[in-house]
Each structure stands twice: as structure tokens, then as C-alpha cells.
Design a protein around this motif. Structure first.
Motif, PDB file in Angstrom:
ATOM      1  N   GLU A  60       0.837  -1.201   0.000  1.00 21.63           N
ATOM      2  CA  GLU A  60       0.000   0.000   0.000  1.00 21.63           C
ATOM      3  C   GLU A  60       0.872   1.252   0.000  1.00 21.63           C
ATOM      4  O   GLU A  60       0.578   2.224  -0.679  1.00 21.63           O
ATOM      5  CB  GLU A  60      -0.914   0.007   1.228  1.00 21.63           C
ATOM      6  N   ALA A  61       1.950   1.224   0.735  1.00 16.31           N
ATOM      7  CA  ALA A  61       2.853   2.377   0.777  1.00 16.31           C
ATOM      8  C   ALA A  61       3.497   2.591  -0.592  1.00 16.31           C
ATOM      9  O   ALA A  61       3.642   3.723  -1.063  1.00 16.31           O
ATOM     10  CB  ALA A  61       3.929   2.160   1.839  1.00 16.31           C
ATOM     11  N   GLN A  62       3.862   1.482  -1.253  1.00 14.61           N
ATOM     12  CA  GLN A  62       4.474   1.606  -2.587  1.00 14.61           C
ATOM     13  C   GLN A  62       3.453   2.136  -3.575  1.00 14.61           C
ATOM     14  O   GLN A  62       3.750   2.991  -4.394  1.00 14.61           O
ATOM     15  CB  GLN A  62       5.008   0.247  -3.034  1.00 14.61           C
ATOM     16  N   ALA A  63       2.229   1.651  -3.507  1.00 14.60           N
ATOM     17  CA  ALA A  63       1.170   2.111  -4.408  1.00 14.60           C
ATOM     18  C   ALA A  63       0.893   3.584  -4.182  1.00 14.60           C
ATOM     19  O   ALA A  63       0.705   4.363  -5.130  1.00 14.60           O
ATOM     20  CB  ALA A  63      -0.099   1.281  -4.194  1.00 14.60           C
ATOM     21  N   LYS A  64       0.901   3.958  -2.909  1.00 17.56           N
ATOM     22  CA  LYS A  64       0.678   5.376  -2.588  1.00 17.56           C
ATOM     23  C   LYS A  64       1.819   6.241  -3.123  1.00 17.56           C
ATOM     24  O   LYS A  64       1.587   7.311  -3.691  1.00 17.56           O
ATOM     25  CB  LYS A  64       0.550   5.526  -1.061  1.00 17.56           C
ATOM     26  N   ALA A  65       3.040   5.774  -2.978  1.00 18.64           N
ATOM     27  CA  ALA A  65       4.197   6.519  -3.488  1.00 18.64           C
ATOM     28  C   ALA A  65       4.150   6.626  -5.006  1.00 18.64           C
ATOM     29  O   ALA A  65       4.439   7.673  -5.584  1.00 18.64           O
ATOM     30  CB  ALA A  65       5.492   5.840  -3.030  1.00 18.64           C
ATOM     31  N   GLU A  66       3.756   5.516  -5.651  1.00 20.97           N
ATOM     32  CA  GLU A  66       3.648   5.536  -7.123  1.00 20.97           C
ATOM     33  C   GLU A  66       2.562   6.504  -7.561  1.00 20.97           C
ATOM     34  O   GLU A  66       2.718   7.227  -8.536  1.00 20.97           O
ATOM     35  CB  GLU A  66       3.377   4.126  -7.644  1.00 20.97           C
ATOM     36  N   ARG A  67       1.446   6.507  -6.867  1.00 21.48           N
ATOM     37  CA  ARG A  67       0.361   7.430  -7.167  1.00 21.48           C
ATOM     38  C   ARG A  67       0.821   8.872  -7.003  1.00 21.48           C
ATOM     39  O   ARG A  67       0.577   9.724  -7.849  1.00 21.48           O
ATOM     40  CB  ARG A  67      -0.821   7.171  -6.223  1.00 21.48           C
ATOM     41  N   GLU A 112       1.072  11.605  -9.908  1.00 25.06           N
ATOM     42  CA  GLU A 112       0.428  12.915  -9.758  1.00 25.06           C
ATOM     43  C   GLU A 112       1.449  14.034  -9.940  1.00 25.06           C
ATOM     44  O   GLU A 112       1.172  15.044 -10.590  1.00 25.06           O
ATOM     45  CB  GLU A 112      -0.236  13.017  -8.382  1.00 25.06           C
ATOM     46  N   ALA A 113       2.643  13.848  -9.390  1.00 27.89           N
ATOM     47  CA  ALA A 113       3.701  14.862  -9.535  1.00 27.89           C
ATOM     48  C   ALA A 113       4.125  14.972 -10.999  1.00 27.89           C
ATOM     49  O   ALA A 113       4.307  16.077 -11.528  1.00 27.89           O
ATOM     50  CB  ALA A 113       4.895  14.515  -8.650  1.00 27.89           C
ATOM     51  N   GLU A 114       4.259  13.809 -11.664  1.00 30.74           N
ATOM     52  CA  GLU A 114       4.629  13.833 -13.090  1.00 30.74           C
ATOM     53  C   GLU A 114       3.535  14.482 -13.927  1.00 30.74           C
ATOM     54  O   GLU A 114       3.814  15.247 -14.850  1.00 30.74           O
ATOM     55  CB  GLU A 114       4.918  12.409 -13.580  1.00 30.74           C
ATOM     56  N   GLN A 115       2.294  14.157 -13.592  1.00 32.41           N
ATOM     57  CA  GLN A 115       1.170  14.748 -14.315  1.00 32.41           C
ATOM     58  C   GLN A 115       1.143  16.255 -14.097  1.00 32.41           C
ATOM     59  O   GLN A 115       0.948  17.024 -15.036  1.00 32.41           O
ATOM     60  CB  GLN A 115      -0.140  14.107 -13.848  1.00 32.41           C
ATOM     61  N   LYS A 116       1.362  16.655 -12.860  1.00 36.16           N
ATOM     62  CA  LYS A 116       1.378  18.087 -12.538  1.00 36.16           C
ATOM     63  C   LYS A 116       2.534  18.763 -13.281  1.00 36.16           C
ATOM     64  O   LYS A 116       2.359  19.850 -13.850  1.00 36.16           O
ATOM     65  CB  LYS A 116       1.521  18.267 -11.015  1.00 36.16           C
TER      66      LYS A 116
END
Length: 184
Positions: free
Chosen positions: A25-32, A36-40
């Protein structure tokens, strides 16, 4: 039944497990968060590209406008220069014509005086001497006529010099005629 004694430890254990995330879950959250940062960042880069494109277009329009205005000013200056050149050429031609006309009339009158003077000189002087004097007068007259032809090549910078030479030669012819009259 659940008593506070049993519930409390159970609540503490559950809260500990609820607060802790699993590694996946922590890895998924970090990837998300990274997505989001890349999208931004992509959105910011896209927005920046749009603004740069707008600035480039504006600069291009302003450059084109400045170039058109400069070309118009150059064309107007060229037209003005041609007009002024034409006016100067016209004034130069008029000045040449004025000098030629006034000098030609004066020379024609002086040449008539030479013709009249010839007969008088031949009566008062020996023919050879009279012919020599008349020939000198005719040479001076021809020199004036040659100078008049030089007027056609005169420019605005040397017109006054040519005019001065013509005037001087006319005066020399006139003085020579006056001198010849005194001999009669």
C-alpha cells in the motif's frame, strides 16, 4: 461481553494496525504520488510551452510590424529622395538654361558689334592688322561659345565655377571690343 478492559487493548491494537500501512500500500501510494507529480509537471510544462508559444507569436507579430514600418519608411525616404533629386536636376537645368540664354544674347550682341567694327577697322587700319584684331575677337567669341557648351556637363557643385568662367570670357570679349573701338 466486552468490557472497557478488553475493548481498550483491542482498540489500541486495531488502531495500530489501521495506522500502519502494508508495504504494498505504501508503494502504491508513493507511485500514485509520483504519477500525480509527473502529471502536474507535465501540465506545468504544457502551460509553459503555451505561454512561450504565445510570447513567440507576439514577438513575431511585433517584429513583422516593425519590419513593415521600417520598409514603409525606407520606401517613403526613397520616394522623397527621388523627388528631391528630380527637383534638383530641374533647378540645375533651369540655372544652366538661364546662364546659356543670357550669355548667348550678350555674345550675339557683341558679335554684331564685331561685324560692325570690322568695316570701321578696315577703313582706319591696314587690312592685315584689322584682320588680326577681328580674328582675336572671333577667337574670344568662340571661347565663350565653347564655355557655354561646358554648361551641359556642369553639375550643381561646379556650376558656379563654369558660370564664372563664362562670365569672365564674356567680359574679356567685351573689353577687347571696347579696346578695338578706341582704335577706330
Amino acid at each position: 461481553m466486552l468490557t472497557v478492559r478488553t475493548f481498550l487493548p483491542l482498540a489500541v491494537v486495531m488502531s495500530v494496525f489501521a495506522g500502519c500501512e502494508s508495504p504494498t500500500e505504501a508503494q502504491a501510494k508513493a507511485e500514485r504520488a509520483q504519477r500525480e507529480a509527473e502529471q502536474k509537471a507535465a501540465e506545468v510544462a504544457s502551460e509553459l510551452d503555451k505561454k512561450v508559444a504565445e510570447i513567440d507569436q507576439r514577438a513575431e507579430r511585433e517584429t513583422d510590424k516593425a519590419l513593415r514600418e521600417a520598409a514603409e519608411e525606407l520606401n517613403e525616404a526613397a520616394i522623397d529622395a527621388r523627388e528631391k533629386s528630380a527637383e534638383a536636376q530641374s533647378e540645375l537645368a533651369k540655372a544652366r538654361d538661364d546662364v546659356r540664354e543670357s550669355t548667348t544674347r550678350r555674345v550675339e550682341n557683341l558679335e554684331k558689334d564685331v561685324v560692325e567694327l570690322r568695316a570701321k577697322l578696315e577703313k582706319k587700319m591696314p587690312k592685315v592688322e584689322a584682320d588680326k584684331l577681328v580674328k582675336e575677337l572671333e577667337q574670344k567669341s568662340e571661347a565663350v561659345r565653347r564655355s557655354l557648351r561646358d554648361l551641359d556637363a556642369a553639375t550643381s557643385t561646379n556650376l558656379n565655377d563654369v558660370r564664372r568662367v563664362v562670365t569672365q570670357q564674356v567680359e574679356e570679349l567685351d573689353r577687347a571690343i571696347q579696346e578695338a573701338r578706341r582704335r577706330v
